[in-house]
Motif scaffolding. Structure first.
Motif, mmCIF file in Angstrom:
data_model
loop_
_atom_site.group_PDB
_atom_site.id
_atom_site.type_symbol
_atom_site.label_atom_id
_atom_site.label_comp_id
_atom_site.label_asym_id
_atom_site.label_seq_id
_atom_site.Cartn_x
_atom_site.Cartn_y
_atom_site.Cartn_z
ATOM 1 N N UNK A 116 -30.793 -0.667 33.264
ATOM 2 C CA UNK A 116 -30.040 0.369 33.953
ATOM 3 C C UNK A 116 -28.929 -0.249 34.788
ATOM 4 N N UNK A 117 -28.508 -1.433 34.465
ATOM 5 C CA UNK A 117 -27.389 -2.165 35.013
ATOM 6 C C UNK A 117 -27.210 -2.065 36.526
ATOM 7 N N UNK A 118 -26.370 -1.182 36.997
ATOM 8 C CA UNK A 118 -26.056 -1.095 38.429
ATOM 9 C C UNK A 118 -27.314 -0.779 39.229
ATOM 10 N N UNK A 119 -28.121 0.139 38.746
ATOM 11 C CA UNK A 119 -29.326 0.544 39.470
ATOM 12 C C UNK A 119 -30.308 -0.600 39.637
ATOM 13 N N UNK A 120 -30.274 -1.543 38.708
ATOM 14 C CA UNK A 120 -31.187 -2.679 38.782
ATOM 15 C C UNK A 120 -30.573 -3.869 39.506
ATOM 16 N N UNK A 121 -29.371 -3.709 40.039
ATOM 17 C CA UNK A 121 -28.774 -4.763 40.843
ATOM 18 C C UNK A 121 -27.979 -5.799 40.076
ATOM 19 N N UNK A 122 -27.578 -5.509 38.846
ATOM 20 C CA UNK A 122 -26.780 -6.472 38.096
ATOM 21 C C UNK A 122 -25.401 -6.670 38.701
ATOM 22 N N UNK A 123 -24.936 -5.713 39.466
ATOM 23 C CA UNK A 123 -23.642 -5.805 40.130
ATOM 24 C C UNK A 123 -23.864 -5.609 41.628
ATOM 25 N N UNK A 124 -24.275 -6.650 42.330
ATOM 26 C CA UNK A 124 -24.657 -6.485 43.736
ATOM 27 C C UNK A 124 -23.527 -6.070 44.665
ATOM 28 N N UNK A 125 -22.274 -6.232 44.243
ATOM 29 C CA UNK A 125 -21.172 -5.853 45.125
ATOM 30 C C UNK A 125 -20.740 -4.409 44.932
ATOM 31 N N UNK A 126 -21.297 -3.726 43.945
ATOM 32 C CA UNK A 126 -20.942 -2.321 43.712
ATOM 33 C C UNK A 126 -21.511 -1.479 44.841
ATOM 34 N N UNK A 127 -20.658 -0.678 45.463
ATOM 35 C CA UNK A 127 -21.099 0.162 46.576
ATOM 36 C C UNK A 127 -21.132 1.630 46.221
ATOM 37 N N UNK A 128 -20.481 1.997 45.115
ATOM 38 C CA UNK A 128 -20.490 3.387 44.658
ATOM 39 C C UNK A 128 -20.114 3.406 43.188
ATOM 40 N N UNK A 129 -20.585 4.427 42.488
ATOM 41 C CA UNK A 129 -20.296 4.578 41.068
ATOM 42 C C UNK A 129 -19.847 6.006 40.830
ATOM 43 N N UNK A 130 -18.770 6.155 40.059
ATOM 44 C CA UNK A 130 -18.306 7.468 39.626
ATOM 45 C C UNK A 130 -18.310 7.435 38.107
ATOM 46 N N UNK A 131 -18.944 8.411 37.485
ATOM 47 C CA UNK A 131 -18.980 8.453 36.024
ATOM 48 C C UNK A 131 -18.445 9.785 35.529
ATOM 49 N N UNK A 132 -18.067 9.788 34.270
ATOM 50 C CA UNK A 132 -17.650 11.020 33.603
ATOM 51 C C UNK A 132 -18.157 10.933 32.174
ATOM 52 N N UNK A 133 -18.832 11.945 31.724
ATOM 53 C CA UNK A 133 -19.342 11.957 30.358
ATOM 54 C C UNK A 133 -20.505 11.017 30.143
ATOM 55 N N UNK A 134 -21.239 10.714 31.170
ATOM 56 C CA UNK A 134 -22.389 9.814 31.032
ATOM 57 C C UNK A 134 -23.649 10.611 30.749
ATOM 58 N N UNK A 135 -24.364 10.258 29.692
ATOM 59 C CA UNK A 135 -25.570 11.010 29.347
ATOM 60 C C UNK A 135 -26.746 10.613 30.222
ATOM 61 N N UNK A 136 -27.691 11.515 30.356
ATOM 62 C CA UNK A 136 -28.952 11.199 31.030
ATOM 63 C C UNK A 136 -29.903 10.635 29.989
ATOM 64 N N UNK A 137 -30.516 9.526 30.319
ATOM 65 C CA UNK A 137 -31.528 8.940 29.455
ATOM 66 C C UNK A 137 -32.741 8.602 30.305
ATOM 67 N N UNK A 138 -33.899 8.928 29.815
ATOM 68 C CA UNK A 138 -35.120 8.716 30.606
ATOM 69 C C UNK A 138 -35.511 7.251 30.695
ATOM 70 N N UNK A 139 -35.229 6.458 29.677
ATOM 71 C CA UNK A 139 -35.705 5.073 29.648
ATOM 72 C C UNK A 139 -35.249 4.232 30.837
ATOM 73 N N UNK A 140 -33.942 4.226 31.166
ATOM 74 C CA UNK A 140 -33.527 3.394 32.299
ATOM 75 C C UNK A 140 -34.208 3.795 33.608
ATOM 76 N N UNK A 141 -34.403 5.105 33.788
ATOM 77 C CA UNK A 141 -35.032 5.543 35.029
ATOM 78 C C UNK A 141 -36.515 5.180 35.056
ATOM 79 N N UNK A 142 -37.121 5.138 33.882
ATOM 80 C CA UNK A 142 -38.501 4.668 33.795
ATOM 81 C C UNK A 142 -38.604 3.204 34.178
ATOM 82 N N UNK A 143 -37.627 2.421 33.708
ATOM 83 C CA UNK A 143 -37.592 1.003 34.050
ATOM 84 C C UNK A 143 -37.363 0.840 35.550
ATOM 85 N N UNK A 144 -36.445 1.627 36.097
ATOM 86 C CA UNK A 144 -36.172 1.554 37.540
ATOM 87 C C UNK A 144 -37.436 1.864 38.326
ATOM 88 N N UNK A 145 -38.162 2.903 37.918
ATOM 89 C CA UNK A 145 -39.381 3.282 38.623
ATOM 90 C C UNK A 145 -40.403 2.147 38.582
#
Length: 179
Positions: A65-94
């Motif tokens: 889940x890239x940003x959510x998992x800390x791959x980009x530690x300097x990212x302070x905010x994310x804006x997306x457009x057209x990004x799909x929801x997928x359950x797998x990354x959130x399962x990994x985050x949990x």
């Protein structure tokens, strides 16, 4: 993307520094799986931009889940457009959050254990537990104090040692009660 949002970009850049990163995963159209590519260039030639338009890239895969998992530690905010929801990354985050909480809890318990006041008696003639071993326990167990007595492997009962133990307990328990 920078060109596609030029109007909004100009307003945003008055206040913020913007970076436009390419997603690191390329979507393979035939199979529907993803493969990793390395591309974080923010400026491209015309050929690169045209090639980029033909490829479809994504930030999310079932593995990360890239940003959510800390791959980009300097990212302070994310804006997306057209990004799909997928359950797998959130399962990994949990799962990772639960693992992190468990590790933090274990570390907290270890730290709390180190902060508990400790009084260690060690005997000069103790043939079972050398003084050096008790000193190491005192150093690594945290917040420990060592009293060396002239006897062997026993709990000292001389009045002086008993009084030191009573003083230690009184101070330690007062300190614990005040917390």
């Amino acid at each position: 993307m920078s060109n596609k949002i030029a109007g909004a970009r100009k307003k945003l850049q008055r206040v913020y520094e913007l970076d436009f990163l390419d997603a690191p995963f390329e979507i393979e159209q035939e199979v529907g799986t993803t493969t990793t590519i390395c591309s974080t260039t923010t400026t491209k030639s015309d050929d690169q931009q045209q090639s980029q338009q033909q490829r479809q890239l994504e930030w999310w895969t079932s593995r990360t889940a890239m940003v959510s998992l800390g791959y980009f530690p300097t990212v302070r905010a994310v804006v997306t457009a057209g990004s799909p929801y997928r359950t797998e990354p959130f399962g990994i985050i949990k799962l990772m959050e639960e693992q992190q909480k468990e590790e933090e809890k274990e570390q907290e318990e270890e730290e709390e254990g180190k902060n508990i006041p400790k009084l260690h008696f060690a005997g000069e003639t103790d043939s079972m537990v050398p003084i050096e071993s008790t000193k190491l326990l005192c150093e690594h167990g945290g917040n420990g104090r060592i009293i060396i007595h002239e006897k062997g492997h026993l709990f000292p009962t001389k009045a002086a040692y008993v009084n030191e133990m009573l003083d230690f307990l009184e101070l330690s328990l007062e300190s614990a009660d005040s917390k």
